[in-house]
Design an enzyme around this catalytic site. Structure first.
Site, PDB file in Angstrom:
ATOM      1  N   ASP A  64       0.841  -1.201   0.000  1.00  0.00           N
ATOM      2  CA  ASP A  64       0.000   0.000   0.000  1.00  0.00           C
ATOM      3  C   ASP A  64       0.880   1.257   0.000  1.00  0.00           C
ATOM      4  OD1 ASP A  64       0.861  -0.086   2.626  1.00  0.00           O
ATOM      5  OD2 ASP A  64      -1.126   0.131   3.533  1.00  0.00           O
ATOM      6  N   SER A  65       2.213   1.052   0.044  1.00  0.00           N
ATOM      7  CA  SER A  65       3.147   2.164  -0.171  1.00  0.00           C
ATOM      8  C   SER A  65       2.907   2.784  -1.543  1.00  0.00           C
ATOM      9  CB  SER A  65       4.596   1.673  -0.065  1.00  0.00           C
ATOM     10  OG  SER A  65       4.800   0.514  -0.855  1.00  0.00           O
ATOM     11  N   ASP A  93      -1.395  -6.148  -0.487  1.00  0.00           N
ATOM     12  CA  ASP A  93      -1.337  -5.511   0.831  1.00  0.00           C
ATOM     13  C   ASP A  93      -2.725  -4.954   1.185  1.00  0.00           C
ATOM     14  OD1 ASP A  93      -0.034  -4.701   3.095  1.00  0.00           O
ATOM     15  OD2 ASP A  93       1.103  -3.085   2.129  1.00  0.00           O
ATOM     16  N   LYS A 138      -1.165  -9.470   2.719  1.00  0.00           N
ATOM     17  CA  LYS A 138      -0.423  -9.032   3.905  1.00  0.00           C
ATOM     18  C   LYS A 138      -1.311  -8.101   4.702  1.00  0.00           C
ATOM     19  CE  LYS A 138       3.024  -5.798   3.834  1.00  0.00           C
ATOM     20  NZ  LYS A 138       2.457  -4.767   4.720  1.00  0.00           N
ATOM     21  N   GLU A 149      -1.377  -5.667   8.580  1.00  0.00           N
ATOM     22  CA  GLU A 149      -0.578  -5.134   9.681  1.00  0.00           C
ATOM     23  C   GLU A 149      -1.206  -5.484  11.024  1.00  0.00           C
ATOM     24  OE1 GLU A 149       0.096  -0.925   9.086  1.00  0.00           O
ATOM     25  OE2 GLU A 149       0.944  -1.243   7.086  1.00  0.00           O
ATOM     26  N   GLU A 165       9.241  -4.402  10.570  1.00  0.00           N
ATOM     27  CA  GLU A 165       9.653  -3.097  10.044  1.00  0.00           C
ATOM     28  C   GLU A 165      10.188  -2.214  11.157  1.00  0.00           C
ATOM     29  OE1 GLU A 165       6.934  -1.139   7.360  1.00  0.00           O
ATOM     30  OE2 GLU A 165       8.100   0.729   7.412  1.00  0.00           O
TER      31      GLU A 165
END
Ligand code: KIV
Length: 278
Positions: free
Chosen positions: A44-45, A83, A113, A115, A182
């Protein structure tokens, strides 16, 4: 035949390091795979490096699916991970299942993925139980940037370090096939890596992780707003692109481009006839 999550898990057992990289479109995904990357994250960057948002928070499912499809079209062998954007897996397990399902069904990704640690363990368990492989992501979780108060190294106090270890273990127990760490101090990442049987993939988490992930735009020097400490620029594509485009601008302005080599021919008699008519 694509690389599978079992292949990735086996890489840890065999002591092989795992290079993972983000990609967001067809052309880059193709190049990244051809260069030997087995694990591609449609991160999602992309909200920041492709769409110009100031954080990953505004990114939507539709935007992610659009880019995931392009990456999948550009690859044949790499395992593609989608993501899950902010608030697409938090409100209920059912909502998380629907959105993760979209990545697999519509996007063509092989895994997702998300978080979070213990907080998302139940969701991870349910996704895995319906056949959706999940990669966890703990430490600095950019979707929680407002809560974390900035892009800061995580796990530095005894309580925070223990929390990260427990989060990683909760993800493994829930069935995640790997965990991204991270911005975690390298000695802590090394300890977490030793305690888990699934691979850890670090970004700003030191050499003790089983693999490394980088944002492709950082690695290639494309995103120039800021360069995180953990990013290594292997080239400066921004400079190369600006130089090439600058030359093009100059040649168009001077008339040096296009030449005959870049133009198409027609029978001159046809043009002569046309000129007589008009
Ligand atoms: O979105 C992303 O690119 C990521 C990586 C930094 C792990 O989550």
């Amino acid at each position: 035949m694509r690389i599978t999550v079992n292949d990735i898990k086996e890489m840890k057992q065999k002591g092989q390091k795992i290079p993972m990289l983000t990609a967001y479109d067809y052309s880059f995904a193709k190049l990244v795979e051809e260069a030997g990357i087995p694990l591609i994250l449609v991160g999602d960057s992309l909200g920041m490096v492709m769409l110009g948002y100031t954080s990953t928070i505004p990114v939507t499912m539709d935007e992610m699916i659009h880019h995931t499809k392009a990456v999948v079209r550009g690859t044949q062998r790499a395992l593609v991970i989608g993501d899950m954007p902010f608030m697409t897996y938090h409100t209920s397990v059912a909502e998380a299942m629907r959105n993760a399902g979209r990545f697999i069904q519509e996007g063509g990704a092989q895994a997702v993925k998300l978080e979070g640690g213990e907080m998302v363990a139940e969701t991870v368990h349910r996704l895995v139980s319906v056949g959706i492989p999940v990669q966890g992501h703990i430490g600095l979780t950019p979707q929680s940037i407002n809560q974390l108060g900035g892009f800061k190294v995580q796990g530095k106090t005894p309580e925070a370090a223990l929390r990260l270890l427990k989060d990683a273990q909760a993800l493994e127990e829930a069935g995640a096939f790997s965990v991204v760490l991270e911005s975690v101090p390298y000695a802590l990442s090394a300890l977490i890596t030793k305690r888990l049987s699934i691979p850890t993939i670090g970004i700003g988490a030191g050499a003790g992780c089983n693999g490394q992930v980088q944002v492709v735009s950082d690695l290639l020097g494309l995103y120039t707003e800021f360069v995180p400490k953990h990013a290594k620029q292997y080239t400066k594509l921004s400079e190369i692109i600006k130089k090439a485009v600058g030359e093009y601008v100059g040649e168009v302005q001077s008339g040096a481009f296009p030449t005959e080599q870049h133009s198409y021919k027609i029978d001159p008699a046809l043009i002569a006839d046309l000129e007589k008519i008009v």
